[in-house]
Design a protein around this motif. Structure first.
Motif: not given
Lengths: 619, 506, 488, 182, 101
Positions: B1-3, B67-68, B75-76, B134-138
């Motif tokens: 878990m990054t900042a 991360s995967r 999708v990542g 990531d496009l899907i994350l977007f």
């Protein structure tokens, strides 16, 4: 020494900003603070004029904004500082207690700061920024008494008109970057690639003409008159309006670099000088008269830029600043004491307040271009340069000189007219010392600046400005212009003196009184069409929205929009059409569901048979 | 878990926490909300500091975390910030804090919790969108933002809220699906198949395939254009704004609209540079039309809020214009510099518009709350009653019309100057927009605040309360900061802008 | 491999368990007093879970083709798992409805048999097994539809039965035609014979067989029963009927398209594409103005099947098709059961307006409904979103872009009626409109049941959570079916 | 022989919807099936032919009883028509027939592969026990399901009505006493 | 005796049965129509077996399955009819049309 320049620019900004933020709380300290700052500015101006510092800071990618003081800006800085001091001190009286002094003086200082940046700016970014801030603050100053609806509107007109001109500066900046003036320096404009250079120069010219109320923008200046008189004094004399002429003088090399810019500017200037001079002569209201005269006088500066008479232009800039401040402050003093505007009350005011009257007369005579006063001295080099270009130009300019003499005479005649009230002269409220001092000073300057007439001084000025001092005006030219102005002054003065005594009105064409109907033209030509277009579009837009919203049609609204990018109306129609279609289909889709099994059977079998048939046959 | 992830999901966590509570007191909820947003802002500010002074800004993306997620379909969970997203991230955090403070008193107590939860949810979504690589994350965040805003408008709006909300949902949802189609085409074009933006930018799928690239750009462009919005797909905007609650409008205009514009910079340009170049003129035209159309229609609006809404179309039009010009720009050094200026200007415009329009919508909320109507004709001479309100509004309006000294000028100046070399005519056509904007804002100020006093029936004009000041003034202060020392913002935008330009022009 | 061989039986373990449990449940039930028939449900649930475990365990195993027309491959495995999950959920769901009714045990037995039928249909690689499987998957559902013995239920049963009977016959006719064309009924032999067989016969036969499967899948043109049954039958039954058989049928259609090697003889992709387009469009349009939520859900299931068939149309042309299809089925099952669970929990609420103010009174239930309906729309990160993503990708990859665009348009249209249902849920209304029916109301409700809603509500929330979970953790599901190929 | 049977079968089938009483319709249907059975017998499928005939006879008798139980107008005392949208039905079925005939005539049927076995029934049995065992398994489950389903649907009174909710009643209370051992 | 004539017989039976299924109002009569269609299937399957692939048992099994299906469908038909007759005392499908738009 950069610190002094920083201080020069920052001091009024900070103090003014502080006053504005503080609001009414700071009313008490506002006037003294402003006076102190203005005084400091004069001193600082002197220092920087001597030391010529330059500063730059990085602002945008690849662009450092900078300010520097060279000969020209040194003169301008000093002028601005002095005028500011005079105006502030005068306004101490005019903006009395109980008024929002903090707001007034704050705006005044910020305005002055913007002007100082404008004159010292070395690149288009700083110039444009200061330029626009000056416009906005002038809006706030003109609309200082916001309660009266008319004033707010006039302020708006002034701002929008000047901003329409400012668009030119954006254009110029873009062209400069495209043309290869990496840092957008003003100095680099002359060296741009040809096409871009023309665009840049054109933009600058438009902006300058707009700011300095040259044709065809002149009408906003008459609106600017609704503000307090000190504001008018500041706007007209050394700042705002003068800024346009100043800018043109500054970029004169670039103008010269293009073949067309010089003549165009020159002609616009001279025509403005003539036409607005006539307008000024036609005015009954002294303030309006002075306003129009500003256009015509600045017209000479523009002319100077056009014909390349830098020295003359600068001199005219300074001289006009002094004279015009003087006149406005005088009028302001009367208005404060007489508590009213309008030529009727000003008639004979000079006889009741003789000190002010005398200074006003000095200013008037100087304005008329009578030797050996300032403006006469300033104009001659310009006329000479004009003659060098073309005789016609020279003649028109000479006519403009004559006209200015005429309106000057009219103004003086009006204020010195016998109103039959000398009886109670020197009674009523007295003109405050705060107002007398600057008047005296300015009158002195208006007279003293005549020294520019001496070639020695002029040459020194040329060295100061770092330009070649062109052909000194031949003696006969000096004589001619002097004679013309004196003669016209005398004649007009006599005529108007008699007219005033006879309470007769010299009738003049309404076109002149109405500022050549310029505003009406703008109204009809630009404002109304735009508003009409806007309303039309708004109606269309609303209809589209309504069409889009209704029930499921919103679905289709989205789809139809994606489907075709045609105009809104076509869109509207298609939306409605498709919307109706989908509604219809949706209802249709419920039809098969009759609840009767035998119909289910029939439909299913029919569809299947059709499928088989199609697939067997069309393979 | 990054900042970065923490900064993104912290509001959501707080929201869940609030949902868990049993019948919390309204005030407590409100202050928890304010606290959470403030804390999140601190986090983001820390990120900024780290990015500027730390070595976070290595090759473009700072705080990059990958991360995967669903590798089977490429999708990542890939996030990171660069000079373009970080300012928007900060602006988002600021704006949400402002809205929280503003809403402390402005929300009916009975439903305070839902309101706060919804906004915290929206905050996480918005922050997430600006950091996703990531496009899907977007897309996930893009869609969720629509859902959240729909709930805000439908649940707390006034007037015909339901209708406007539905229209908003349908329009933007349609757009998002078009977006998804474009993403799928990109995905199928890539080899190995992936939705990862960085990877796709490296692979340049569909490069050279004229039609496919064009279609992908069409789909993506339409999807983003609906949300930006540009003419002619803007008509959801005015009703949505008019009927939304003040804070909702502020977020909608300040943050959600940026998602579209940001998408252009982040996705359309780097991933489809060829198509972008081919169809740049279309984009430029759309931009110019939006500028003029938005300004003109705004000029004709009798209602303050609706007018501000239309000026959004105008302001976003500048962005589209600037970005389109990049596609036309040549590839030599000078042109690249100009293009960089244009992109930088567009990004600054996103931030600036977020701050100023956010402030203006909050102010319009104040107006409605005091006078019960947005109709400017109903008011007059209000400045006498509410000097603070008048002054603040004046500053916001002047900023919105692009007065130097505020952020708007910096943005528009850069866009115009940077684009002029590439598309002189278009810029010349668009420039009158700033005059019209000036006219309409001055007119609005005059109608409401200056002149003879007139008030709508039942109006109780009291001056800005402390929370209102505390929420609105900082926005303007930031705008002034950017306007006076733009370099603080510009210097971190430029490298990213150069990258974008390089991607498009070469 | 022979069915009777040990490995064969092992491969069929889940089916066997379910079948035997059905028999056992009937026997046990007939000795149990009325109040304690819950044991049968318990038994059924346990058995189904056991079978589920077996099926899940078998997922990784090597595919087995049973000589007598049954393929145990990834598709079958996933279908088994999904179906069994559905069975378990429905058994739990029905607790509110049939607990203590006179035929509770029979209800559970029939559910098990229906599930068994769906599994057989999914796995069948022989036309005869397919035909009989369809029969087995239909008969129990007729009874379930009419279980309540009320006017609505029996009418639903009647329509379901009549449509089913006709299309069953059509299916048989199709089998006969293919027999005539290929001389056999097992896919393995047909795949050899059919490409050389007279195309007309093959086409007619394929369409006829497809028709029978479309009836099970509830797709156009055999969809007529769906809304009527969804409205007439009791809610849990409606959930079961509109969910579980579809799984088997869709997998069977995919198998038909890929294993029969008729793709180019029949222009299979176009055929299925047309059916898919018709289903999604008709379903969505019809749902626009329908008044009842159950009918609305019925139509929405028709539309959803249309989306799944998109992947079936892409069968064999892209590796994305099968994973997308299987994943979408799982996502659809969870989401649909969740939506129906909400309907079960509020048996008195018939129209969308009856749900007004639900959020105030039952926030979790309302949130569950919201998640499920938005899931249907395909809002990320719900399961159906990932499903749609992969299915659309498969479609575009297979060159069915037009169909994908149509699907997108349909998705937008669907948003309209889902929101039409959702808006009242969050509306503020005076109390007393929607509430748990009192026992008296419950008694008056067709079919006797104890205080309704408890189990259903739990299921609804659980399903909503699962919808999100399956979406966020999609990898866990997709990795299993990645690159899945069918036998042989 | 075949021709006769075929014509009769079709005629009887048509008669089913011709006669105006269900009882007669039932017997017409029975006739049609018997003729079909004979036709099947003609092609060496003795077992299946007989099976068809026997099953149908039984089934039709059941149907007659059923109709006597429930249906109105069992004996066709009053002539009545019970058809709807006759025309559509005629068009569709007629179209189907035409299409089928066309197909039958057009299609180049494949050549006969192999010879019929000496004992088809034996082979059928073998197939059912080996290669097609699974089919029969599923059929078994289907039949089981049918029993349960039909009972659930058809019978009104269940065990709890006869023996009480606890199944503790020694003697079932039936509306009509009787039955074996009562 | 050729395949064609058998198929013609089957086609005729199918058409007649289809007509019945489509046109009859009484549930039982519809069931009779369906039975005729199955009858046609039986004939066709048998014919296919005998004339095309006698060496394989599949044809026979199809016939067997068809008979079973017929039986099952009939049983269910009777059950459903009974149920609906009990619940609303009708036996014609048109009378059961409450579930509709």
């Amino acid at each position: 020494m950069a610190a002094t320049l920083w201080t020069l620019l920052a001091l009024p900004t900070v103090v003014g900003g502080g006053l504005l933020l503080a609001g009414r709380r700071a009313d008490a300290v506002a006037a003294p603070a402003a006076l102190a700052v203005a005084g400091a500015e004069v001193v600082l101006g002197g220092v920087v004029a001597g030391t010529r510092p330059a500063v730059t800071v990085p602002a945008l990618p690849g662009i450092r904004v900078g300010a520097a003081v060279d000969g020209l800006s040194a003169v301008a800085v000093l002028t601005v500082a002095v005028v500011l001091l005079a105006v502030v001190s005068a306004s101490v009286a005019e903006i009395g207690r109980g008024q929002a002094r903090a707001r007034f003086h704050g705006l005044l200082l910020v305005f002055a700061a913007a002007m100082l940046v404008t004159v010292t700016a070395t690149d288009l970014v700083a110039l444009l920024a200061a330029w626009e801030v000056m416009g906005a603050t002038s809006y706030a100053l003109i609309g200082f008494w916001w309660q009266a609806p008319g004033r707010a509107r006039s302020a708006g007109v002034a701002f929008v008109t000047t901003r329409a001109g400012d668009v030119g500066l954006y254009l110029a900046a873009g062209a400069a970057l495209a043309g290869g003036a990496a840092g957008l320096e003003l100095a680099g404009l002359a060296g741009l690639a040809p096409g871009w250079r023309d665009a840049a120069v054109a933009g600058i010219v438009v902006a300058a003409l707009g700011k300095s109320a040259q044709l065809p923008f002149s009408f906003w200046l008459s609106h600017a008159m609704v503000g307090p008189t000190p504001v008018s004094a500041l706007l007209h004399s050394a700042t705002m309006v003068a800024a346009g002429g100043y800018l043109l003088v500054r970029v004169q090399p670039a103008l010269a670099a293009t073949l067309w810019a010089g003549p165009v500017v020159a002609w616009v200037g001279v025509l403005t000088a003539l036409a607005l001079g006539a307008v000024a002569y036609a005015q009954r209201d002294i303030k309006q008269l002075l306003a129009a005269s500003t256009c015509s006088q600045v017209g000479f500066v523009v002319l100077a830029a056009g014909v390349g008479a830098v020295v003359g232009g600068t001199a005219q800039f300074v001289a006009h600043a002094a004279v015009k401040t003087l006149l406005f402050l005088a009028v302001g003093a009367w208005l404060v004491t007489l508590g009213a505007q309008g030529v009727e009350r000003l008639r004979g005011a000079a006889r009741r307040y003789r000190f002010v009257g005398v200074t006003f007369a000095v200013g008037g005579v100087a304005l008329a271009g009578v030797p050996p006063l300032a403006i006469w001295a300033a104009k001659d080099p310009i006329l000479a340069a004009g003659l060098a270009r073309s005789a016609v130009l020279y003649v028109v300019a000479l006519a403009a000189v004559a006209v200015s003499a005429a309106y000057a005479a009219k103004a003086v005649a009006v204020v010195w007219a016998r109103s039959g009230e000398e009886a109670e002269a020197e009674d009523g409220p007295r003109v405050a010392l705060w107002q007398r001092v600057p008047l005296a000073g300015l009158a002195a300057v208006s007279i003293a600046l005549g020294v520019v007439a001496f070639p020695v001084v002029a040459a020194w000025g040329a060295r100061l400005l770092g330009v070649a001092y062109g052909a000194a005006p031949a003696l006969w030219e000096i004589v001619v212009s002097g004679v013309v102005s004196v003669a016209v002054l005398a004649v007009a003065g006599w005529v108007h003196a008699r007219a005033e005594r006879a309470r007769a009105v010299v009738l003049l064409p309404a076109g002149l009184v109405e500022w050549l109907h310029l505003e009406r033209l703008a109204e009809a030509g630009v404002v109304r069409p735009v508003l009409a277009l806007a309303r039309g579009l708004a109606v269309v837009d609303d209809r589209v929205i309504d069409g889009g919203v209704r029930g499921c049609s919103a679905v289709v609204a989205g789809l139809a929009r994606l489907a075709d990018g045609r105009g809104e109306l076509g869109l509207d129609r298609s939306i409605r059409a498709v919307a109706g279609a989908v509604r219809w289909l949706a209802r249709l889709a419920l039809r098969p569901q009759t609840g009767l099994v035998h119909q289910y059977y029939a439909q299913a079998v029919a569809v299947l048979l059709a499928l088989v048939a199609v697939w067997v046959l069309l393979r | 878990m990054t900042a970065l992830s923490v900064a993104v999901f912290f509001p959501l966590a707080v929201a869940v926490l609030l949902l868990m509570l049993r019948r919390p007191r309204a005030r407590a909820v409100m202050w928890a909300w304010v606290g959470a947003t403030a804390l999140d802002l601190v986090l983001v500010a820390a990120l900024w500091v780290g990015y500027v002074f730390g070595d976070a800004a290595g090759d473009g993306f700072g705080y990059e975390a990958s991360s995967r997620w669903i590798p089977s379909v490429g999708v990542g969970y890939h996030i990171g910030v660069d000079g373009i997203s970080l300012p928007l991230l900060t602006m988002t955090a600021v704006l949400f804090l402002a809205c929280a403070i503003y809403s402390v008193h402005a929300v009916p107590r009975r439903r305070a919790r839902e309101y706060a939860v919804l906004f915290l949810f929206l905050q996480s979504v918005s922050l997430g969108l600006f950091v996703s690589l990531d496009l899907i994350l977007f897309f996930v965040f893009f869609d969720l933002s629509i859902v959240g805003m729909y709930a805000v408008i439908a649940g707390w709006g006034h007037g015909q809220a339901g209708r406007s909300a539905l229209q908003f949902f349908l329009y933007t949802f349609t757009g998002s699906l078009a977006l998804l189609l474009g993403f799928i085409v990109l995905y199928l074009g890539s080899q190995p198949r992936t939705f990862d933006m960085v990877e796709l930018a490296r692979q340049q799928p569909l490069a050279g395939t004229g039609l496919a690239g064009g279609l992908a750009l069409l789909a993506v462009g339409v999807g983003l254009a609906v949300k930006t919005p540009t003419v002619p797909v803007h008509t959801w905007l005015p009703p949505a704004h008019t009927d939304a609650p003040a804070a909702g409008s502020a977020i909608l205009a300040g943050v959600l609209l940026k998602m579209g514009a940001y998408g252009f910079v982040r996705i359309a340009m780097p991933l489809l540079p060829g198509a972008w170049r081919d169809y740049a003129w279309v984009i430029v035209v759309v931009g110019v039309v939006s500028v003029l159309y938005g300004a003109l229609v705004a000029l004709a609006q009798p209602g303050f809020k609706r007018m501000v809404a239309y000026t959004s179309v105008n302001h976003m039009g500048y962005i589209v214009l600037g970005l389109g010009a990049v596609g036309v720009a040549g590839s030599d050094a000078a042109d690249a510099e100009a293009a960089t200026l244009a992109v930088t200007g567009s990004v600054v415009q996103m931030v600036s518009h977020g701050l100023l329009t956010g402030a203006l919508f909050l102010l319009s909320g104040v107006l409605y709350e005091r006078g019960g109507t947005y109709a400017m004709g109903a008011y007059g001479g209000v400045a006498g009653l509410t000097p603070r309100f008048a002054a603040v509004t004046a500053v916001a309006a002047l900023g919105a019309l692009g007065l130097p000294g505020l952020s708007g000028f910096i943005a528009e100046f850069q866009i115009f100057t940077g684009s002029f070399g590439a598309v002189p005519v278009a810029v010349a056509l668009a420039l009158p927009g700033i005059v019209i904007t000036a006219a309409l804002f001055l007119r609005a100020l005059r109608r409401i605040f200056l002149g003879d006093r007139a008030l709508p029936a039942g109006a109780r004009m009291v001056d800005l309360s402390r929370p209102e000041m505390a929420s609105i003034v900082p926005l303007l202060a930031l705008s002034v900061l950017i306007g006076v020392v733009p370099i603080v913002l510009v210097e971190i935008v430029v490298p990213a802008a150069q990258a974008v330009v390089a991607a498009v022009t070469t | 491999m022979e069915v009777t061989s040990a490995a064969g039986l092992a491969a069929l373990l889940p089916e066997a368990v379910v079948a035997l449990t059905a028999v056992a449940g009937l026997l046990v039930g007939s000795w149990l007093p009325r109040g304690r028939q819950g044991w049968v449900r318990g038994l059924a649930v346990v058995a189904a879970l056991g079978a589920l475990a077996g099926a899940a365990g078998g997922l990784g195993g090597t595919p087995i083709a049973l000589a007598s027309g049954y393929a145990v491959d990834t598709a079958t495995g996933v279908a088994r798992v999904v179906v069994l999950v559905g069975v378990v959920v429905v058994l739990v769901l029905s607790a509110d409805h049939v607990a203590g009714s006179r035929r509770e045990s029979e209800f559970c037995v029939l559910v098990l048999l229906g599930g068994l039928g769906a599994m057989v249909v999914a796995g069948a690689s022989d036309l005869l097994v397919l035909a009989v499987g369809v029969l087995l998957a239909s008969v129990p559902l007729y009874a379930l539809a009419g279980f309540g013995k009320d006017a609505g239920g029996t009418e639903a049963a009647l329509k379901y039965y009549l449509v089913g009977a006709l299309l069953g016959v059509v299916l048989l006719a199709g089998v006969t035609l293919l027999l005539g064309a290929g001389g056999a009924t097992s896919y393995a032999e047909l795949s050899v014979a059919l490409p050389k067989a007279p195309a007309g016969v093959v086409t007619a036969g394929t369409v006829a067989v497809l028709a029978g499967l479309l009836f099970k899948a509830g797709a156009v043109p055999a969809h007529f029963w769906v809304p009527d049954v969804a409205e007439g039958a009791s809610a849990p039954v409606a959930a079961f009927v509109t969910t579980v058989p579809k799984i088997g049928a869709v997998v069977a259609i995919y198998r038909l398209g890929t294993q029969l090697e008729v793709a180019d003889v029949v222009a299979w992709p176009a055929l299925v594409a047309v059916v898919a387009a018709a289903s999604m469009t008709l379903g969505n349009l019809a749902a626009f103005f329908t008044g009842q939520v159950r009918r609305l859900l019925g139509y929405s299931t028709i539309a959803q099947v249309g989306y799944v068939l998109l992947a079936a149309a892409a069968a064999g042309q892209t590796g994305l098709a099968l994973p997308g299809l299987l994943y979408y089925l799982a996502a659809y099952l969870v989401t649909n059961l969740g939506a129906f669970a909400v309907v079960c929990a509020l048996p008195r609420a018939a129209t969308p307006d009856d749900y007004a103010g639900l959020f105030r009174r039952r926030p979790w239930l309302a949130l569950g409904l919201t998640v499920c309906l938005l899931g249907f729309v395909g809002t990320p990160p719900t399961a159906v979103f990932v499903g749609k993503l992969s299915v659309f990708a498969a479609g575009v990859d297979a060159g069915l872009a037009w169909l994908v665009v149509l699907a997108v348009a349909n998705t937008v249209a669907s948003l309209f009626y889902y929101l039409r249902w959702l808006r009242p849920v969050f509306r503020q209304v005076p109390l007393g409109s929607v509430s748990k029916p009192t026992v008296a109301e419950a008694r008056s409700w067709p079919g006797e049941f104890t205080s309704p809603g408890r189990w259903s509500a739990r299921v609804a929330v659980a399903a909503a959570v699962a919808t999100l979970g399956v979406g966020v953790a999609a990898e866990a599901f997709l990795s299993g079916v990645q690159g899945a190929r069918l036998l042989p | 022989m075949f021709a006769v049977c075929a014509v009769c079968a079709v005629a009887a089938g048509a008669a089913v919807f011709w006669v105006d009483s269900m009882a007669r319709a039932t017997f017409a249907l029975l006739a049609s099936f018997v003729f079909t059975g004979v036709v099947i017998l003609l092609i060496e499928l003795s077992y299946l032919g007989v099976l068809v005939i026997l099953m149908m006879t039984m089934e039709m008798l059941v149907m007659v009883v059923f109709m006597v139980m429930y249906m109105m107008n069992p004996a066709g005392l009053m002539p009545m028509t019970m058809v709807h949208n006759n025309r559509v039905a005629l068009v569709i079925s007629g179209g189907t027939f035409v299409a089928l005939v066309a197909g039958i005539e057009v299609v180049p049927w494949p050549a006969r592969g192999g010879e019929p076995p000496p004992l088809p029934a034996a082979e059928l049995g073998a197939a059912v026990m080996e290669s097609h065992m699974l089919v029969m398994m599923v059929v078994a489950m289907a039949l089981f399901a049918t029993m349960v389903a039909s009972v659930v649907l058809a019978t009104d009174r269940g065990r709890y009505d006869r023996y009480g909710d606890g199944l503790d009643r020694r003697v079932p209370d039936d509306p009509i006493r009787g039955g074996v051992g009562r | 005796m050729t395949l064609d004539v058998f198929l013609l017989l089957a086609a005729a039976l199918l058409a007649v049965g289809l007509y019945g299924a489509l046109s009859q109002q009484s549930i039982v009569m519809i069931m009779m129509g369906l039975e005729l269609m199955i009858n046609a299937v039986i004939v066709a399957a048998a014919a296919f077996w005998f004339f095309l692939s006698p060496s394989q048992p599949d044809g026979q099994v199809v016939v067997l399955v068809a008979i079973t299906v017929m039986a099952v469908e009939m049983a269910m038909g009777f059950a459903v009819t009974t149920a609906i007759f009990r619940s609303r005392d009708v036996d014609v499908v048109d009378a059961a049309a409450d579930l509709r738009e």
